[in-house]
Write a protein that holds these residues in place. Sequence first.
Motif, mmCIF file in Angstrom:
data_model
loop_
_atom_site.group_PDB
_atom_site.id
_atom_site.type_symbol
_atom_site.label_atom_id
_atom_site.label_comp_id
_atom_site.label_asym_id
_atom_site.label_seq_id
_atom_site.Cartn_x
_atom_site.Cartn_y
_atom_site.Cartn_z
ATOM 1 N N GLY A 1 0.861 -1.293 -0.112
ATOM 2 C CA GLY A 1 -0.075 -0.092 -0.081
ATOM 3 C C GLY A 1 0.903 1.270 -0.003
ATOM 4 O O GLY A 1 0.584 2.368 -0.674
ATOM 5 N N PHE A 2 1.835 1.310 1.037
ATOM 6 C CA PHE A 2 2.760 2.390 1.032
ATOM 7 C C PHE A 2 3.483 2.749 -0.304
ATOM 8 O O PHE A 2 3.949 3.887 -0.764
ATOM 9 C CB PHE A 2 3.601 2.367 2.218
ATOM 10 C CG PHE A 2 2.635 3.021 3.395
ATOM 11 C CD1 PHE A 2 2.089 4.458 3.491
ATOM 12 C CD2 PHE A 2 2.404 2.013 4.389
ATOM 13 C CE1 PHE A 2 1.347 4.672 4.364
ATOM 14 C CE2 PHE A 2 1.437 2.216 5.542
ATOM 15 C CZ PHE A 2 1.018 3.703 5.391
ATOM 16 N N SER A 3 4.074 1.437 -0.837
ATOM 17 C CA SER A 3 5.020 1.612 -2.181
ATOM 18 C C SER A 3 4.138 2.116 -3.399
ATOM 19 O O SER A 3 4.835 2.690 -4.367
ATOM 20 C CB SER A 3 5.680 0.316 -2.261
ATOM 21 O OG SER A 3 4.583 -0.825 -2.632
ATOM 22 N N ALA A 4 2.759 1.717 -3.356
ATOM 23 C CA ALA A 4 2.108 2.310 -4.369
ATOM 24 C C ALA A 4 1.726 3.673 -4.258
ATOM 25 O O ALA A 4 1.386 4.425 -5.386
ATOM 26 C CB ALA A 4 0.710 1.519 -4.659
ATOM 27 N N MET A 5 1.793 4.321 -3.205
ATOM 28 C CA MET A 5 1.718 5.914 -2.930
ATOM 29 C C MET A 5 2.700 6.657 -3.797
ATOM 30 O O MET A 5 3.919 6.162 -3.512
ATOM 31 C CB MET A 5 1.656 6.168 -1.645
ATOM 32 C CG MET A 5 0.367 5.724 -0.640
ATOM 33 S SD MET A 5 0.665 6.053 1.031
ATOM 34 C CE MET A 5 0.627 7.651 1.140
ATOM 35 N N ARG A 6 2.208 7.792 -4.162
ATOM 36 C CA ARG A 6 3.426 8.445 -4.792
ATOM 37 C C ARG A 6 4.230 9.241 -3.716
ATOM 38 O O ARG A 6 5.486 9.313 -4.155
ATOM 39 C CB ARG A 6 2.366 9.659 -5.951
ATOM 40 C CG ARG A 6 3.023 9.741 -7.222
ATOM 41 C CD ARG A 6 2.037 10.682 -7.752
ATOM 42 N NE ARG A 6 2.089 12.130 -7.297
ATOM 43 C CZ ARG A 6 1.450 13.178 -7.415
ATOM 44 N NH1 ARG A 6 0.261 12.895 -8.192
ATOM 45 N NH2 ARG A 6 1.867 14.275 -7.021
ATOM 46 N N LEU A 7 3.844 9.394 -2.892
ATOM 47 C CA LEU A 7 4.466 10.438 -1.569
ATOM 48 C C LEU A 7 4.710 9.473 -0.467
ATOM 49 O O LEU A 7 5.209 9.968 0.566
ATOM 50 C CB LEU A 7 3.922 11.674 -1.305
ATOM 51 C CG LEU A 7 3.726 12.781 -2.254
ATOM 52 C CD1 LEU A 7 2.708 13.849 -1.854
ATOM 53 C CD2 LEU A 7 5.023 12.977 -2.949
ATOM 54 N N GLY A 8 4.584 8.302 -0.757
ATOM 55 C CA GLY A 8 4.687 7.221 0.602
ATOM 56 C C GLY A 8 6.155 7.153 1.190
ATOM 57 O O GLY A 8 6.222 7.586 2.360
#
Length: 69
Positions: A13-20
């Motif tokens: 989930g966090f790796s898919a975020m742009r600003l993660g």
Amino acid sequence: MKLSAIYRFYRDGFSAMRLGRTLWTVVAVKLLILFGVIKMLFFSDTLQSRFDSDEARQEYVSRQLTGTP
């Protein structure tokens, strides 16, 4: 639910975020600064400054824990 499944869920989930990564970096830096300031302000090394030897520190802590004068 396995612990590894929970870890993968958050990792993906966090790796898919742009600003993660940037957000996690900001959070980590803020926590380090916060805990560093709290440690310096509230957790002074009283035993080191009040007693000269390890034996004196041990005796003081033992008396405080057991309540003996």
